[in-house]
Design an enzyme around this catalytic site. Structure first.
Site, PDB file in Angstrom:
ATOM      1  N   TRP A  26       0.830  -1.212   0.000  1.00  0.00           N
ATOM      2  CA  TRP A  26       0.000   0.000   0.000  1.00  0.00           C
ATOM      3  C   TRP A  26       0.859   1.255   0.000  1.00  0.00           C
ATOM      4  CZ3 TRP A  26      -4.441  -0.433  -2.014  1.00  0.00           C
ATOM      5  CH2 TRP A  26      -5.118  -1.647  -1.938  1.00  0.00           C
TER       6      TRP A  26
ATOM      7  N   ASP B 194      -2.077   6.711   6.135  1.00  0.00           N
ATOM      8  CA  ASP B 194      -3.130   5.847   5.587  1.00  0.00           C
ATOM      9  C   ASP B 194      -3.474   4.813   6.654  1.00  0.00           C
ATOM     10  OD1 ASP B 194      -4.712   3.966   4.389  1.00  0.00           O
ATOM     11  OD2 ASP B 194      -3.297   3.471   2.786  1.00  0.00           O
TER      12      ASP B 194
ATOM     13  N   LYS C  48     -12.792  -1.754   6.398  1.00  0.00           N
ATOM     14  CA  LYS C  48     -12.120  -2.637   7.349  1.00  0.00           C
ATOM     15  C   LYS C  48     -12.695  -2.431   8.755  1.00  0.00           C
ATOM     16  CE  LYS C  48      -8.535  -2.379   3.978  1.00  0.00           C
ATOM     17  NZ  LYS C  48      -8.604  -3.684   3.435  1.00  0.00           N
TER      18      LYS C  48
END
Lengths: 360, 360
Positions: free
Chosen positions: B102, B172, B196
């Site tokens: 990511w 993030d 999530k």
């Protein structure tokens, strides 16, 4: 549980049958032990749902393999940027037609990315007319022509598809998509926010002719490049899976109703009844030229606007919800999308007649 | 209706109590006669829901009025572009730390918009370590420092918040937000895809210090400008209302569980149990350095990967779903977010022990 008649312009009414199915499946999708919401977008169960939704949409609208169908996020407002970022090359000009507040927003946003020519506008008539195509001042060789076939706020709908030869025609169909048959082959691109005739807010459909892909420059964010999403089946990142699933249920429901041609008959009948009633009254009026009246959004005003609040309160009490006009124009607006049944329009007309009798 | 234990990395498990409430309200929200999905985002009913969700999040995370909280679309992948488009001025440099897939995606996307300095990377250790801050080669005066506190794929979590003085710290937090208390005041900006620990896919949270707003240039799309959304309470256009509502239910549920501090205790216990079991076995292993092991995503491999398919099939049959590792790395991964109960981890460990006994 009681369901009222809901005339909201968007997020708008969904078919009760769709919400009932969603309700039944929300905790445990078909015995899988989890919700669609809780499943990877790469799970075969979800992939099947996603592919079926796309195929059903292709069937409903007659979309050929020449077009990519994308399930995106960001609403039509993000498309206002993505269209020029993807289709307007360096030094090129794009033509726009201005027929209302959504056209204006698209035009304003496009201005950041290149030269925009407003080829026609009906602002002088307060957006109660569509400028006849003969009057449009098109550019010599525009990258595309953008228009909004149905203006949700003004209740103005084009009675024709513009003839633009080889120029790609780009249409913001947010509030008219799936309300009647349309020849997709006449368009370079169609886009629509889902929250009127497709599903819940948070999903945006893009139907784009594949030869128009791949024109975005390196400065365009990956997430704003149509090519990214076409290359990845709209799964470059996690898509809004639950909204996609609900849209799929709406497409299934539309097929069961006999498809878009059948919806068009019902929608035309609903609209003609309501406009007919308004035109037959001195108490209510609609300002839009008859040929350009929207089948989906019917704005109207009371002759005496001092009665507006009473009208809305009594309508609400009668189970006729969300009839208030857009905050920018006032008055009333009945949005009668696919999921609003004919009985809702009948009930509205009966209420309006009674209200007129008591207050006229 | 039966609910399995769901270890999906995202879209991930939601609290059953949240889905039950959503199920009850989906056709008729609190007697209003329509679904939350069918309501204008400007309806007082929805505005109240939206404001309460924001306030509950502020309470849970201790977010002061110095920060705007935005409810957006497009996922973290859109933030990869929005962060530099909004925070990286002409001629400036941004620092990034590379600790996994990511991070890499964020770095790649940021490269379109200006000068990026990768100040540290743990790619050499296959992202099983977090580079110690002493080793970072920061720029002289970076516009911001970006990092990913929890790498969902690698199961790597920072054990510290970077010390960067006056440099705005951008994180993030997609897969760690709300899993433990964090001092928001140490960050310039925090963002997270919802799917999530927050709610369904299609919603993205941004928490941004207000003095960082208003730096985007005229070429930045209105929809990609944080200022647009801060000025309009995240209602510049129609937000993903249903996802926002569901996130609000999750926040309410978190408060009922005793808030984030309590979740942290449970999450730590869940993670320690699972890592403890893995470390005590020669049959299973996890490659991440102990201090940097994620509380949320626990990847592990079997000593004999020929058994992977059997493991996954038997786990599935036992009601332990979505344990397959990310397609880019293989093996297994148990994502044990807030909504995954401790009993699920206990059941997983019991299954793993039994599987080892039968196959070890």
């Amino acid at each position: 549980m009681s369901r009222a008649y809901n005339f909201c312009a968007g997020p708008a009414a969904l078919p009760t049958a769709v919400l009932e199915q969603a309700q039944q499946e929300i905790l445990d999708f078909q015995g899988k032990g989890l919700s669609i919401m809780e499943m990877s977008h790469r799970d075969k169960v979800f992939v099947d749902i996603a592919e079926k939704a796309e195929q059903d949409l292709r069937d409903l609208m007659g979309i050929s393999d020449d077009y990519a169908v994308l399930f995106l996020q960001g609403g039509a407002s993000t498309q206002f940027a993505m269209v020029p970022m993807n289709l307007l090359g360096e030094g090129e000009t794009a033509d726009y037609i201005n027929t209302g507040q959504w056209s204006k927003k698209a035009i304003k946003e496009a201005g950041r990315y290149g030269k925009i020519n407003v080829a026609a506008s009906s602002e002088d008539s307060h957006f109660t007319t569509v400028p006849p195509q003969e009057s449009w001042k098109l550019s010599a060789n525009p990258a595309y022509l953008h228009y909004c076939p149905n203006e949700t706020i003004g209740g103005l709908e084009y009675s024709f598809i513009p003839e633009v030869g080889e120029t790609p025609l780009v249409a913001d169909m947010s509030s008219t998509i799936l309300s009647r048959p349309v020849d997709v082959n006449r368009f370079g691109m169609i886009y629509a926010g889902a929250q009127k005739n497709i599903g819940p807010a948070g999903l945006t459909l893009v139907i784009i002719r594949k030869d128009l892909l791949g024109k975005a420059g390196a400065h365009v964010p990956a997430m704003l490049n149509y090519q990214t999403h076409a290359d990845n089946g709209s799964m470059y990142n996690t898509p809004p899976t639950y909204a996609w699933y609900l849209a799929g249920l709406v497409f299934e429901w539309l097929k069961k109703q006999g498809g878009v041609a059948n919806m068009a008959e019902i929608n035309q009948r609903k609209a003609e009844k309501l406009y007919g009633f308004i035109d037959g009254s001195d108490f209510y009026s609609n300002p839009v030229e008859k040929i350009s009246r929207s089948w989906m959004n019917v704005p109207f005003v009371l002759a005496d606007d001092a009665l507006d609040k009473t009208f809305l309160a009594e309508a609400d009490a009668a189970g006729l919800l969300n009839l208030k006009g857009h905050r920018s124009v006032g008055g009333m607006r009945a949005s009668i999308y696919n999921a609003v049944p004919e009985a809702a329009v009948d009930a509205l007309i009966a209420f309006m007649a009674d209200f007129e009798k008591r207050n006229g």
